[in-house]
Design an enzyme around this catalytic site. Structure first.
Site, PDB file in Angstrom:
ATOM      1  CD  GLU A 165      -3.635  -6.284   3.957  1.00 24.86           C
ATOM      2  OE1 GLU A 165      -3.748  -6.992   2.926  1.00 24.86           O
ATOM      3  OE2 GLU A 165      -2.791  -5.386   4.064  1.00 24.86           O
ATOM      4  CD  GLU A 207      -2.938  -1.215   2.253  1.00 26.81           C
ATOM      5  OE1 GLU A 207      -2.449  -1.515   3.359  1.00 26.81           O
ATOM      6  OE2 GLU A 207      -4.143  -0.965   2.075  1.00 26.81           O
TER       7      GLU A 207
END
Ligand code: NAD
Length: 695
Positions: free
Chosen positions: A125, A105
């Site tokens: 995640e 990210e």
């Protein structure tokens, strides 16, 4: 300092440095943001490179700060990414080895991304019941397109950087072995003057059939992982990258992330993640214990378990000698081993040259002298104390001093086995689960005299064999089988009182178990349970159990291996088909007992099976058979098909609330076979004190 700052010519290089994988903890974020500000303030710097020291670009969030206020403290990961993206000088992410979660990210917030081949790129995640919460769901589709981003975010699986070289994710993927920093600095010099700075947020996700793609993904996720909200939330947020402007998509992502992080499923998956990490730590085994060397192994008995156990060693490149009592038994075992490997090759799971390497390491024998030099011996002969003791007496005579002697017994007294040797300190239980070459769980049974270094070596070995090692003390059935016995007893009583196998299995499978108790029994073989019950009937005549399973064995229905057990199985298939004669036998048995069959709710079935585990688990914990509740959870998650999103029986009981669990236990204690439900004192105490097993 957990990020270093250096200037190469006109390029500032910020190196994240927080071993082992440069997790983005508070100190790392603070140092990196300070680095960007310093570079912006330095007129001689024209561009910035962010990279990672050692074995990763970044593995994402620092798991040591999970559940701590540091995780959200400023500068947060969002602030760090916004600082990089908002920089007026170009920021280049120089990626290698591991670029996952928050690391990916961050790189998506940078203006450019360059990489070495072989870097593992992922947003994992979802595996913790979450979604990427720092822009991953909005930025990844903008560089990879809807479909590939969906796949990566919904599965969490890594993709190698070279496979993504042609996408806008990477501006450059260098040649193997290139000097990443030198190449990244040269790249940064080359783009230093280009304005405006490219930002992933400014790109759009165009897909002509976006809604159809999302719908298919939803259907697949619902079918593949019922009970897991995270994949569906991942799909919804990735969908927002198509339908919403960037900022709105980010807000939506935040909202859904906060929703997931509060969910029981995510809490359970995170519990399991940490449970696995602590399982390898035993309070009185120092981390620096000197280990014994394991570079050769022997397995006694080439039956079903012996073969699977031998394969574990072979897969870890440890040579194995297999000892049997007769040539036919040995030949049969070696042929079974060969067949399992051939199947793996046929399925493409093993390369033919790997098959040859493994076969070259295995050697069968009928002569005890051939196991004399093994560093570890694992006994897997019949489940009979006298037979096992005879084997250990013989091993004690021939095996070299200092070797570890292990038994794969499922239920027998490891101390009674150790006692027949002159070296009980070298003896322990290594309880593999069937099929031993597949199942993750290894119960490491610590005898009264097992030496600390033997235990530490067994724990290290479990990692080498890619197993989850959980330490148990000696008792009948250790952690897993002692608890499953209470579960099986309830399953039997339920049949007598009005349920049928298919109903019980369906209820438990809807709860999330991989397999209900009757399908499980058919897989293991109903004669195995019968042998255990027969031994128990002698040792513990006070323990009532249902005779239904014995009547089934009397019908010759031993399970899948005979094509018939609680269910019928067609040749070569594993699909269970209910059988009318079995159901009639169950109904007739109820009548014989004078019981009026009643309708039993699915809720009662699940409560009686799962709370039977919990109540026995509480005893196991109080007796110190397991050193922590999460070890019991690990046993059930990795060895018994307990649904991961419920976190294991003890964690599940915590989420239900111990007073409610206790109330149910007391309710059943007042019913038929109520003595099976005497509440465990620990459960009573914790419920009264408002505490949990996990705490
Ligand atoms: P099995 O009957 O398939 O194999 C036992 C083998 O041991 C046979 O091949 C037999 O010839 C051999 N053997 C017997 N005495 C011997 C001796 N003195 N020396 C050398 N070989 C000898 O049994 P299994 O299912 O592989 O189980 C073996 C052990 O593993 C048992 O203690 C069992 O409780 C335990 N276990 C079984 C399972 C399971 O699901 N089957 C799971 C975990 C543990």
């Amino acid at each position: 300092m957990t990020a270093q700052y250096q200037v190469h010519g006109a390029v500032a290089v910020i190196t994240l440095n927080n071993p082992p994988v440069n997790g983005m903890g508070l100190a790392t974020r603070t140092a990196a943001v300070a680095g960007i500000e310093r570079a912006l303030a330095d007129a001689a710097v024209t561009a910035i490179v962010i990279t990672g020291a050692g074995k990763a670009f970044s593995g994402g969030a620092d798991i040591r700060e999970f559940n701590s206020p540091k995780a959200l403290a400023e500068p947060s990961l969002h602030t760090f990414i916004a600082t990089a993206e908002g920089s007026t000088k170009p920021v280049v992410a120089a990626i290698h080895t591991i670029c996952m979660g928050g690391g990916l990210e961050l790189s998506l917030g940078c203006h450019y991304r360059v990489a070495l081949p072989g870097a593992r790129i992922a947003l994992p995640e979802v595996k913790l019941g979450l979604l990427p919460g720092a822009g991953g769901t909005q930025r990844l589709p903008r560089v990879l397109g809807l479909e590939q981003a969906l796949t990566m975010i919904v599965t969490g699986e890594p993709v190698l950087s070279e496979k993504l070289a042609d996408t806008p994710l990477f501006d450059r993927v260098f040649a193997p072995g290139a000097d990443l920093i030198a190449e990244a600095v040269a790249f940064a010099e080359g783009i230093a003057d280009i304005r405006p700075l490219p930002k992933v947020r400014d790109r759009t996700v165009d897909h002509p059939h976006a809604q159809a793609v999302l719908q298919t993904a939803r259907e697949q996720a619902a079918a593949k992982a019922p009970g897991y909200p995270a994949p569906l939330e991942c799909i919804a947020t990735v969908g927002a990258s198509v339908t919403m402007p960037f900022e709105d998509g980010m807000k939506f992502e935040r909202e859904r992330f906060m929703h997931l992080i509060q969910s029981t499923e995510s809490k359970a998956l995170r519990h399991a993640f940490f449970a696995e990490r602590v399982a390898g730590k035993v309070p009185d085994v120092p981390a620096d214990t000197l280990l014994r060397t394991i570079s050769s192994a022997a397995v006694i008995g080439a039956g079903m378990m012996g073969v699977g156990i031998a394969m574990n060693f072979l897969n870890a490149s440890i040579p194995v000698v297999i000892l049997e009592t007769s040539q036919p038994a040995l030949d049969q075992g070696l042929a079974a081993l060969r067949k399992l490997y051939d199947n793996a090759v046929a399925k493409g799971k093993l390369k033919p040259e790997q098959l040859q390497q493994r076969l070259a390491l295995v050697h069968g024998t009928l002569d005890h002298a051939d196991v004399a030099q093994a560093d570890i011996v694992v006994e897997a002969v019949f489940e009979d104390l006298a037979v096992k003791q005879a084997v250990f007496r013989a091993l004690d005579v021939v095996v070299k001093p200092g070797a570890i002697l292990a038994t794969n017994t499922s239920t027998l007294d490891v101390d009674a086995i150790a006692a027949v040797t002159g070296r009980p300190q070298d003896v322990l239980g290594l309880h593999f689960f069937s099929p031993a070459h597949v199942m993750k769980l290894l119960e490491i049974v610590r005898g009264q005299h097992t030496a600390i270094d033997v235990l530490a070596t067994a724990l290290a070995l479990s990692k080498k064999l890619r197993k989850t090692g959980v330490v148990a003390r000696v008792c009948d059935g250790f952690i897993g089988n002692r608890m499953i016995e209470q579960y099986s007893r309830q399953a039997g009583f339920l049949l007598e009182e009005g349920a049928l196998p298919a109903q019980v299995d369906a209820a438990v499978e809807r709860f999330g178990f991989a397999m209900g108790p009757f399908r499980m029994a058919d897989l293991a073989g109903n004669d195995i349970g019968q042998a255990i019950r027969q031994r128990r009937a002698v040792e513990r005549p006070d323990l009532a159990y249902s005779r239904t399973a014995d009547l089934l064995c009397a019908m010759g229905r031993l399970g899948q291996k005979t094509g018939a057990g609680w269910y019928d199985y067609r040749a070569g298939e594993r699909t269970p088909h209910p059988n009318a004669e079995v159901d009639a036998m169950i109904v007739a048995h109820s009548a014989q007992l004078g019981l009026e069959r009643r309708v039993i709710s699915d809720n009662e079935i699940v409560e009686r099976l799962v709370y039977a585990l919990v109540n026995e688990g509480a005893r196991i914990l109080a007796e110190g058979i397991a050193s922590r509740a999460s070890d019991i959870d690990m046993v059930y998650l990795t060895g018994y098909g307990f649904p991961p999103y419920r976190g294991g029986p003890m964690f599940y009981a915590d989420t239900v609330g111990l007073p409610a669990v206790l109330a149910a236990v007391e309710h059943y204690a007042a019913g038929r076979h109520g003595d099976a439900w005497t509440p465990a004192p620990l459960l009573v105490r914790l419920a009264a004190e408002g505490k949990t097993f996990s705490a």
